[in-house]
Enzyme design. Structure first.
Site, mmCIF file in Angstrom:
data_model
loop_
_atom_site.group_PDB
_atom_site.id
_atom_site.type_symbol
_atom_site.label_atom_id
_atom_site.label_comp_id
_atom_site.label_asym_id
_atom_site.label_seq_id
_atom_site.Cartn_x
_atom_site.Cartn_y
_atom_site.Cartn_z
ATOM 1 N N MET A 30 0.730 -1.050 -0.079
ATOM 2 C CA MET A 30 0.103 0.243 -0.033
ATOM 3 C C MET A 30 0.903 1.272 0.219
ATOM 4 O O MET A 30 0.690 2.442 0.025
ATOM 5 C CB MET A 30 -0.660 -0.206 1.392
ATOM 6 C CG MET A 30 -1.879 -0.669 1.726
ATOM 7 S SD MET A 30 -3.830 -1.303 2.300
ATOM 8 C CE MET A 30 -3.037 -0.568 3.889
ATOM 9 N N GLY A 31 1.813 1.045 -0.276
ATOM 10 C CA GLY A 31 2.964 2.456 -0.423
ATOM 11 C C GLY A 31 3.349 2.896 1.127
ATOM 12 O O GLY A 31 3.319 2.525 2.077
ATOM 13 N N LEU A 33 6.499 3.124 1.933
ATOM 14 C CA LEU A 33 7.094 2.456 1.855
ATOM 15 C C LEU A 33 8.076 2.271 2.581
ATOM 16 O O LEU A 33 9.025 3.698 2.840
ATOM 17 C CB LEU A 33 7.864 1.947 0.530
ATOM 18 C CG LEU A 33 6.695 1.482 -1.184
ATOM 19 C CD1 LEU A 33 8.463 1.638 -2.048
ATOM 20 C CD2 LEU A 33 6.204 0.893 -0.849
ATOM 21 N N HIS A 37 9.201 -3.477 3.573
ATOM 22 C CA HIS A 37 8.748 -3.534 1.656
ATOM 23 C C HIS A 37 10.184 -3.708 0.881
ATOM 24 O O HIS A 37 9.903 -4.379 0.377
ATOM 25 C CB HIS A 37 8.158 -2.334 1.397
ATOM 26 C CG HIS A 37 7.160 -1.881 2.294
ATOM 27 N ND1 HIS A 37 6.397 -0.605 2.892
ATOM 28 C CD2 HIS A 37 6.209 -2.204 2.157
ATOM 29 C CE1 HIS A 37 5.327 -0.463 3.401
ATOM 30 N NE2 HIS A 37 4.831 -2.070 2.860
ATOM 31 N N GLN A 61 -10.739 -2.579 2.209
ATOM 32 C CA GLN A 61 -10.128 -3.445 3.068
ATOM 33 C C GLN A 61 -9.914 -2.563 4.674
ATOM 34 O O GLN A 61 -9.552 -2.969 5.713
ATOM 35 C CB GLN A 61 -8.659 -3.638 2.977
ATOM 36 C CG GLN A 61 -7.486 -2.908 2.974
ATOM 37 C CD GLN A 61 -6.472 -3.843 2.957
ATOM 38 O OE1 GLN A 61 -6.219 -4.252 1.701
ATOM 39 N NE2 GLN A 61 -5.004 -3.267 3.187
ATOM 40 N N GLY A 145 4.325 -10.647 4.344
ATOM 41 C CA GLY A 145 5.265 -10.409 4.570
ATOM 42 C C GLY A 145 5.156 -11.100 5.821
ATOM 43 O O GLY A 145 3.779 -10.766 6.791
ATOM 44 N N GLN A 151 -3.002 -12.525 7.647
ATOM 45 C CA GLN A 151 -3.334 -12.118 6.126
ATOM 46 C C GLN A 151 -2.334 -13.313 5.744
ATOM 47 O O GLN A 151 -2.979 -13.702 4.875
ATOM 48 C CB GLN A 151 -2.151 -10.621 6.278
ATOM 49 C CG GLN A 151 -2.744 -10.328 4.348
ATOM 50 C CD GLN A 151 -1.624 -8.727 4.362
ATOM 51 O OE1 GLN A 151 -2.451 -8.113 4.349
ATOM 52 N NE2 GLN A 151 -0.581 -8.526 3.881
ATOM 53 N N SER A 183 6.723 -0.076 9.885
ATOM 54 C CA SER A 183 5.090 -0.151 9.796
ATOM 55 C C SER A 183 5.042 0.928 9.084
ATOM 56 O O SER A 183 5.609 2.268 9.142
ATOM 57 C CB SER A 183 4.078 -0.657 10.906
ATOM 58 O OG SER A 183 3.609 0.424 10.370
HETATM 59 P P1 AMP Z 1 1.637 -2.909 3.067
HETATM 60 O O1 AMP Z 1 2.133 -2.116 2.258
HETATM 61 O O2 AMP Z 1 1.082 -2.361 4.697
HETATM 62 O O3 AMP Z 1 0.086 -3.164 2.970
HETATM 63 O O4 AMP Z 1 2.400 -3.749 3.430
HETATM 64 C C1 AMP Z 1 2.637 -4.658 1.794
HETATM 65 C C2 AMP Z 1 3.872 -6.626 2.267
HETATM 66 O O5 AMP Z 1 4.896 -5.969 3.202
HETATM 67 C C3 AMP Z 1 3.211 -6.845 3.361
HETATM 68 O O6 AMP Z 1 3.144 -7.772 3.148
HETATM 69 C C4 AMP Z 1 3.141 -6.731 4.925
HETATM 70 O O7 AMP Z 1 3.168 -7.943 5.309
HETATM 71 C C5 AMP Z 1 4.796 -6.423 4.543
HETATM 72 N N1 AMP Z 1 5.898 -6.028 5.233
HETATM 73 C C6 AMP Z 1 4.817 -4.266 6.524
HETATM 74 N N2 AMP Z 1 5.551 -4.637 7.246
HETATM 75 C C7 AMP Z 1 6.234 -5.190 7.151
HETATM 76 C C8 AMP Z 1 8.078 -5.287 7.916
HETATM 77 N N3 AMP Z 1 8.445 -4.955 9.102
HETATM 78 N N4 AMP Z 1 8.489 -6.018 7.870
HETATM 79 C C9 AMP Z 1 7.914 -7.642 6.878
HETATM 80 N N5 AMP Z 1 7.391 -7.102 6.100
HETATM 81 C C10 AMP Z 1 6.027 -6.272 6.290
#
Ligand code: AMP
Length: 265
Positions: A30-31, A33, A37, A61, A145, A151, A183
């Site tokens: 979702m960016g 980054l 990511h 979502q 991740g 998820q 995050s």
């Molecule tokens: P999001 O942009 O939050 O939807 O995350 C996109 C992808 O990045 C998802 O598969 C998350 O699980 C992964 N992700 C986000 N934060 C982390 C992190 N700290 N470590 C590993 N993977 C991550």
């Protein structure tokens, strides 16, 4: 890096690559980054010749009272980071839902409990958008991740039950030096809130490393987090040897999970 916003253009771009026998990896995001990511991109590169990243804040979502509107969208910065890490194609659609869109993909087992219990409809949005992305990109590999542990369970079940020809790759959680899981939502935290968030991450780490029976670890974490001013505990749940926790620090919702050290108790 190719920047593509239209589904038809992306499909046309990928056809000759697939014909040449290139393996395609998809990294959905979702960016906003961060290094978490970007490690998914590194992993994707190990499994494929072409790395496609999608960048889409999926409205379906988010609940009506959640942070869809204020979710950070630093798109220029994201493109620079992705290009710097070797992403081949950045897919940033303006919408993946037609105006009268009426189809949802619903998983009915893994999405119960944890985030599924406190964010009704959230995983229907996740499975629907990931199914759309899989059908658009048709990747050989998709990287997600472990940070979003439930998820992953839900998507793996969808892949199995709908026979998506996609190899799922799980990436470990990437943390900042202070132990807080990275995050996009960490950007919301004030300095004081960040300190509380780090306390939350330390409590989870400490109790999981002491270990013991899952129920006992859950109870200890529950007790410590409930007693922490400034933190509102949403849930602590043990699932297959991991403790999953969600808290609010101020108005920011954070999730984390860790493996419990096995014990006899
Ligand atoms: P999001 O942009 O939050 O939807 O995350 C996109 C992808 O990045 C998802 O598969 C998350 O699980 C992964 N992700 C986000 N934060 C982390 C992190 N700290 N470590 C590993 N993977 C991550």
């Amino acid at each position: 890096m190719h920047r593509i916003t239209r589904v038809s253009v992306l499909r046309r771009h990928l056809v000759p690559l697939r014909k040449k026998g290139h393996r395609i990896a998809l990294v959905p995001t979702m960016g906003a980054l961060h290094e978490g990511h970007l490690r998914l991109v590194d992993l994707a590169r190990k499994h494929a010749d072409v790395v496609v990243m999608s960048l889409y804040v999926n409205p379906v979502q988010f609940g009506p009272k959640e942070d869809f509107k204020r979710y950070p969208r630093p798109w220029q910065e994201d493109c620079a980071l992705a290009a710097g890490r070797g992403v081949d194609v950045m897919f940033r659609p303006s919408s993946l839902y037609a105006e009268n869109d009426s189809v949802r993909v619903i998983e009915r087992e893994c999405s119960l409990g944890r985030c599924g219990a406190v964010r009704p409809g959230h995983f229907d949005g996740v499975t629907t958008v990931v199914a759309k992305l899989f059908l658009i990109v048709q990747p050989d590999v998709a990287v997600f991740g472990q940070k979003d542990g439930q998820q992953l369970d839900v998507i793996e079940r969808m892949v199995r039950d709908l026979y998506f020809p996609v190899k799922m790759v799980r990436a470990p959680i990437v943390r900042d030096r202070d132990g807080l899981a990275m995050s996009s939502r960490n950007r919301y935290l004030t300095k004081e809130e960040r300190e509380l968030a780090v306390r939350f991450a330390s409590i989870l780490r400490e109790e999981c490393s002491i270990g013991g029976a899952e129920g006992a670890v859950v109870a200890r974490i529950q007790k410590r987090l409930t007693g922490l001013a400034g933190i509102r505990l949403e849930y602590v749940e043990a699932v297959r040897g991991r403790i999953h926790v969600a808290v609010y620090v101020g108005t920011t919702r954070l999730i984390d999970n860790r493996l419990v050290r096995a014990g006899n108790a």
